[in-house]
Motif scaffolding. Sequence first.
Motif, PDB file in Angstrom:
ATOM      1  N   ALA A 191       0.822  -1.092   0.095  1.00 42.94           N
ATOM      2  CA  ALA A 191       0.232   0.078  -0.276  1.00 42.94           C
ATOM      3  C   ALA A 191       0.934   1.304  -0.013  1.00 42.94           C
ATOM      4  CB  ALA A 191      -0.936  -0.135   1.173  1.00 42.94           C
ATOM      5  N   TYR A 192       0.334   2.240  -0.368  1.00 39.36           N
ATOM      6  CA  TYR A 192       0.920   3.615  -0.661  1.00 39.36           C
ATOM      7  C   TYR A 192       0.174   4.701   0.227  1.00 39.36           C
ATOM      8  CZ  TYR A 192       3.121   7.739  -1.926  1.00 39.36           C
ATOM      9  OH  TYR A 192       3.868   9.122  -2.209  1.00 39.36           O
ATOM     10  N   TYR A 229       4.405  -1.723  -4.809  1.00 36.48           N
ATOM     11  CA  TYR A 229       5.454  -0.588  -4.537  1.00 36.48           C
ATOM     12  C   TYR A 229       6.003  -0.603  -3.107  1.00 36.48           C
ATOM     13  CZ  TYR A 229       2.806   1.622  -8.444  1.00 36.48           C
ATOM     14  OH  TYR A 229       2.195   1.652  -9.666  1.00 36.48           O
ATOM     15  N   ALA A 230       7.178  -1.060  -3.011  1.00 33.89           N
ATOM     16  CA  ALA A 230       7.843  -1.056  -1.608  1.00 33.89           C
ATOM     17  C   ALA A 230       9.387  -0.923  -1.671  1.00 33.89           C
ATOM     18  CB  ALA A 230       7.586  -2.452  -0.992  1.00 33.89           C
ATOM     19  N   THR A 231       9.664  -0.233  -0.276  1.00 33.66           N
ATOM     20  CA  THR A 231      11.047   0.279  -0.459  1.00 33.66           C
ATOM     21  C   THR A 231      11.824  -0.728   0.753  1.00 33.66           C
ATOM     22  OG1 THR A 231      10.559   2.063   1.327  1.00 33.66           O
ATOM     23  CG2 THR A 231      10.655   2.581  -1.014  1.00 33.66           C
ATOM     24  N   ARG A 236       9.228  -6.273  -0.071  1.00 38.12           N
ATOM     25  CA  ARG A 236       9.426  -6.344  -1.297  1.00 38.12           C
ATOM     26  C   ARG A 236       9.487  -8.063  -1.685  1.00 38.12           C
ATOM     27  NH1 ARG A 236      11.542  -2.300  -4.150  1.00 38.12           N
ATOM     28  NH2 ARG A 236      12.961  -3.664  -5.572  1.00 38.12           N
ATOM     29  N   ARG A 237      10.025  -8.847  -0.953  1.00 39.43           N
ATOM     30  CA  ARG A 237      10.218 -10.345  -1.033  1.00 39.43           C
ATOM     31  C   ARG A 237       8.952 -10.820  -0.630  1.00 39.43           C
ATOM     32  NH1 ARG A 237      15.322  -9.196   1.360  1.00 39.43           N
ATOM     33  NH2 ARG A 237      14.491  -9.719   3.388  1.00 39.43           N
ATOM     34  N   SER A 253       7.952  -2.223  -7.720  1.00 35.82           N
ATOM     35  CA  SER A 253       9.118  -0.959  -7.869  1.00 35.82           C
ATOM     36  C   SER A 253       9.278  -0.509  -6.561  1.00 35.82           C
ATOM     37  CB  SER A 253       8.115   0.037  -8.905  1.00 35.82           C
ATOM     38  OG  SER A 253       8.690   1.189  -8.815  1.00 35.82           O
ATOM     39  N   ASP A 254      10.136   0.579  -6.582  1.00 33.52           N
ATOM     40  CA  ASP A 254      10.584   1.057  -5.197  1.00 33.52           C
ATOM     41  C   ASP A 254      10.100   2.629  -5.217  1.00 33.52           C
ATOM     42  OD1 ASP A 254      12.403   2.284  -6.919  1.00 33.52           O
ATOM     43  OD2 ASP A 254      14.207   2.118  -5.520  1.00 33.52           O
ATOM     44  N   ASN A 255       9.185   2.666  -6.249  1.00 36.50           N
ATOM     45  CA  ASN A 255       8.565   4.377  -6.171  1.00 36.50           C
ATOM     46  C   ASN A 255       7.299   4.272  -7.253  1.00 36.50           C
ATOM     47  OD1 ASN A 255       9.500   5.622  -9.316  1.00 36.50           O
ATOM     48  ND2 ASN A 255      10.973   4.002  -8.564  1.00 36.50           N
ATOM     49  N   ILE A 256       6.456   4.969  -6.931  1.00 33.61           N
ATOM     50  CA  ILE A 256       5.039   5.242  -7.551  1.00 33.61           C
ATOM     51  C   ILE A 256       5.237   5.737  -8.885  1.00 33.61           C
ATOM     52  CG2 ILE A 256       3.718   5.145  -5.640  1.00 33.61           C
ATOM     53  CD1 ILE A 256       3.009   8.008  -5.948  1.00 33.61           C
TER      54      ILE A 256
END
Length: 262
Positions: A191-192, A229-231, A236-237, A253-256
Amino acid sequence: PLIEENEDILPLIFDEAEKYVVLIGEDSEITEKLSDIDLLVIDAEYFSQNDIARLRENGIREIYSYINIGSIESFRSYDTDFEKYTLGAYENWPEEKWIDVSAPEWQACTASRVDALVQKGVDGFFVDNTDVYYNYPQESIYDGILTILDYMNHTGRKIILNGGDCFVKKYLTTEKNVLIDGVNQENVFTAYDFSKDVYTKNDQSTREYYTEYLDLAMSHGCTAYTLEYATVPSIRRQAAAYAGKHGYICYVSDNIGLCLGR
């Protein structure tokens, strides 16, 4: 390598049986940075026919172009021509407004954009914002989307719908002739938070809803894709593992902004 400065992402992309990468925030400058990808999604408006050909030479096996059919974006050259057909503000995206997809002028513009992308040599379309039907649930809006999809289908290119679960569920369960090849859903596991600019996990109920939705799409012959989307490496895994468990093809991805790196 795909991402020289961000090596931790590589296992999430290349451990999958199919390699799926979504970089619609990038332009043609990335052409020489990419190789060995099964399915790449770009915004081909910013790539030339030669760029597309070069990507193929570099080992990109399928190239889909992003195309926004349900809203207009202020950074596109044709934005001001369709202001009179806008329906309302697009939450969290100030550069966009929802548009009346039933307007013949908008359908003609979309057809022209489809033709231009076909001329560049793309294999398919990554169609965004059929969510306009969720926000404006009118039969004219539903039929307008069908008209646009029908035109795309007649080009012989494949079609993936991004989001639009309200439209897709009605489409798959009521139409006899299904024209789409796949569906992509953002933020199934992740989630973002737009207000805080924070990447985190989704709540269980939302995750279960999207899982049921993607399973429905698969039961109708569609390939299911997820865009997460995750940093945080562990999230991420987990997101990639969740997709793999359910048979979804996933890109994390690490960015939206969907660029190579922040």
